[in-house]
Design an enzyme around this catalytic site. Sequence first.
Site, PDB file in Angstrom:
ATOM      1  N   SER A 136       2.035   2.087   5.754  1.00 59.86           N
ATOM      2  CA  SER A 136       1.682   1.060   4.778  1.00 59.86           C
ATOM      3  C   SER A 136       2.493  -0.192   5.121  1.00 59.86           C
ATOM      4  CB  SER A 136       2.030   1.566   3.379  1.00 59.86           C
ATOM      5  OG  SER A 136       1.811   0.558   2.435  1.00 59.86           O
ATOM      6  N   LYS A 162      -2.472   0.807   6.532  1.00 56.39           N
ATOM      7  CA  LYS A 162      -2.826   0.299   5.197  1.00 56.39           C
ATOM      8  C   LYS A 162      -2.175  -1.063   5.053  1.00 56.39           C
ATOM      9  CE  LYS A 162      -1.187   1.731   0.565  1.00 56.39           C
ATOM     10  NZ  LYS A 162      -1.169   2.893  -0.346  1.00 56.39           N
ATOM     11  N   LEU A 163      -2.986  -2.058   4.713  1.00 58.09           N
ATOM     12  CA  LEU A 163      -2.452  -3.404   4.494  1.00 58.09           C
ATOM     13  C   LEU A 163      -2.353  -3.661   3.002  1.00 58.09           C
ATOM     14  CD1 LEU A 163      -4.577  -5.551   7.006  1.00 58.09           C
ATOM     15  CD2 LEU A 163      -2.378  -4.399   7.412  1.00 58.09           C
ATOM     16  N   LYS A 164      -1.273  -4.251   2.599  1.00 62.00           N
ATOM     17  CA  LYS A 164      -1.148  -4.708   1.215  1.00 62.00           C
ATOM     18  C   LYS A 164      -1.892  -6.033   1.099  1.00 62.00           C
ATOM     19  CE  LYS A 164       1.446  -1.509  -0.493  1.00 62.00           C
ATOM     20  NZ  LYS A 164       1.037  -0.752  -1.683  1.00 62.00           N
ATOM     21  N   ASP A 190      -4.666  -2.153   0.003  1.00 66.17           N
ATOM     22  CA  ASP A 190      -4.134  -1.781  -1.314  1.00 66.17           C
ATOM     23  C   ASP A 190      -3.744  -3.056  -2.064  1.00 66.17           C
ATOM     24  OD1 ASP A 190      -2.896  -0.696  -3.506  1.00 66.17           O
ATOM     25  OD2 ASP A 190      -1.292   0.312  -2.391  1.00 66.17           O
ATOM     26  N   ASN A 192      -2.707  -3.096  -5.392  1.00 65.34           N
ATOM     27  CA  ASN A 192      -1.734  -2.881  -6.473  1.00 65.34           C
ATOM     28  C   ASN A 192      -2.095  -3.667  -7.741  1.00 65.34           C
ATOM     29  OD1 ASN A 192       0.430  -2.546  -3.850  1.00 65.34           O
ATOM     30  ND2 ASN A 192       0.456  -0.994  -5.447  1.00 65.34           N
ATOM     31  N   GLU A 215      -7.848   0.138  -2.387  1.00 58.87           N
ATOM     32  CA  GLU A 215      -7.049   0.847  -3.388  1.00 58.87           C
ATOM     33  C   GLU A 215      -6.689  -0.063  -4.551  1.00 58.87           C
ATOM     34  OE1 GLU A 215      -3.853   2.851  -1.426  1.00 58.87           O
ATOM     35  OE2 GLU A 215      -2.900   3.484  -3.300  1.00 58.87           O
ATOM     36  N   ASP A 240      -4.950   4.584  -7.774  1.00 57.79           N
ATOM     37  CA  ASP A 240      -3.551   4.995  -7.635  1.00 57.79           C
ATOM     38  C   ASP A 240      -2.889   4.853  -9.012  1.00 57.79           C
ATOM     39  OD1 ASP A 240      -0.828   5.185  -7.143  1.00 57.79           O
ATOM     40  OD2 ASP A 240      -0.720   3.633  -5.622  1.00 57.79           O
ATOM     41  N   LYS A 264       0.173  10.677  -6.047  1.00 58.88           N
ATOM     42  CA  LYS A 264       1.629  10.522  -5.882  1.00 58.88           C
ATOM     43  C   LYS A 264       2.250  11.533  -6.820  1.00 58.88           C
ATOM     44  CE  LYS A 264       2.163   5.703  -4.646  1.00 58.88           C
ATOM     45  NZ  LYS A 264       1.957   4.404  -5.257  1.00 58.88           N
ATOM     46  N   GLY A 292       2.805   7.365  -1.364  1.00 58.67           N
ATOM     47  CA  GLY A 292       4.240   7.349  -1.107  1.00 58.67           C
ATOM     48  C   GLY A 292       4.900   6.206  -1.830  1.00 58.67           C
TER      49      GLY A 292
HETATM   50  O1  NPG Z   1       4.990   4.699   3.016  1.00 56.68           O
HETATM   51  O2  NPG Z   1       5.967   5.313   1.180  1.00 56.68           O
HETATM   52  C1  NPG Z   1       5.275   4.530   1.837  1.00 56.68           C
HETATM   53  C2  NPG Z   1       4.759   3.295   1.156  1.00 56.68           C
HETATM   54  C3  NPG Z   1       3.393   3.485   0.615  1.00 56.68           C
HETATM   55  O3  NPG Z   1       2.389   1.444  -0.025  1.00 56.68           O
HETATM   56  C4  NPG Z   1       3.064   2.398  -0.366  1.00 56.68           C
HETATM   57  N1  NPG Z   1       3.584   2.527  -1.574  1.00 56.68           N
HETATM   58  O4  NPG Z   1       1.702   0.805  -3.973  1.00 56.68           O
HETATM   59  O5  NPG Z   1       1.471   2.755  -3.120  1.00 56.68           O
HETATM   60  C5  NPG Z   1       2.126   1.726  -3.291  1.00 56.68           C
HETATM   61  C6  NPG Z   1       3.459   1.550  -2.613  1.00 56.68           C
HETATM   62  C7  NPG Z   1       4.647   1.653  -3.529  1.00 56.68           C
HETATM   63  C8  NPG Z   1       5.929   1.605  -2.992  1.00 56.68           C
HETATM   64  C9  NPG Z   1       4.512   1.804  -4.879  1.00 56.68           C
HETATM   65  C10 NPG Z   1       7.063   1.671  -3.805  1.00 56.68           C
HETATM   66  C11 NPG Z   1       5.634   1.909  -5.707  1.00 56.68           C
HETATM   67  C12 NPG Z   1       6.923   1.825  -5.160  1.00 56.68           C
END
Ligand code: NPG
Length: 371
Positions: A136, A162-164, A190, A192, A215, A240, A264, A292
């Site tokens: 990610s 995965k790109l934010k 993703d 968020n 996502e 998510d 998760k 994650g």
């Molecule tokens: O590789 O653990 C990893 C990161 C995966 O993008 C990831 N996590 O929005 O899913 C998410 C994000 C996240 C990270 C969310 C930290 C909450 C806390």
Amino acid sequence: MPHATFEVFRLAMPLVRPFRTSKGEETVRDVLVARWTDADGSSGWAESAADAEPTYFPEYIDSVLLTVERVLLPRLAGERSLTVGRTRAAFADAPGNPLAKGLVETAVLDAQLRRADMSLVDFLGGARRPITVGVSVGIPDSIDTLVSWVAGYLSDGYRRVKLKIAPGWDLAPVRAVREAFGDDLPLQVDANQAYSPADVPLLRRLDDFGLLLLEQPFARHELLAHASLAAGHGTPVCLDESILSLDDAMTAIRLGAADVINIKPSRVGGYLTSRQIHDVCLANGVPVFCGGTLETAIGRAANLALATLPGFTLPGDISATSRYYAADIGASFELDDDGCLIAPTGPGCGVEVDEAAIEAFAVDRHTFPVG
Ligand code: NPG
């Protein structure tokens, strides 16, 4: 005399690279890990996805600590030879609070499995198979930096990216990564929760890029908006933050709001609920992947164990240790030549926790007698 002890350590773990999403940036992972120790001395570990503030989830570090101390641990007083099943039953009358419950339940489960010399993989009923994982990629300061980060991760061996994304950082970075690395790269995005239902025309333009999934584009309560986006049969919609429980997953599936679910374990209250969500998704033909939150060795090992279940057909957000940390609190996880990680098969989550490293990273700690 207390018959058990619950210790919580708040760690400050420096990240090898800042991790920026539509919700903010982390340079040091502020994370809770916990140890349950029975009267007979057997102990088990767990990790929480709680953040310092209620950003991704309604619960956060201080609320988890308070819930654990005031609500959950008193419900375990007098319990002997505690098991994960009894723990869940003891918490059943307290609604919500999955992160707090998951932390206690998972530590009790780990202690139970270590006592019984059984791995989490075997307890969950997973197959001992290598797990294809992805990486990610946080939001950098420029497209050039993004392309160089992705190139680095691909040369490290990751097979899915995965790109934010966020408003103003969506079509251009996706296009740049497609142009640089081709249409065959398994790619997903993703948001968020950063978009509103009024942004659907923009999000529809992502359909041109052949993404595995989009996502959590909308706020977590916007199940109907997610359902209506999914009904367009463009890029598969993944939920998510909307999924905090088995009920949430069942509702989302019934509404058609989730083509894919990111599980998760900490967010949904632990590995038993995660397995239930997996089972419901599998029965309904909804693929899942293991999400994650930049886990330490403890959470990463347990997540890998979960991802051995058959419904985890999409690569998980579970990367090698070096993607996150220069130093961890347990042995490092390394990608194999096929871009896979292996779940440990020792007792419990299979991680031998480095207590000196816990001491070194700890910025706060609490010891709660249970009894
Ligand atoms: O590789 O653990 C990893 C990161 C995966 O993008 C990831 N996590 O929005 O899913 C998410 C994000 C996240 C990270 C969310 C930290 C909450 C806390």
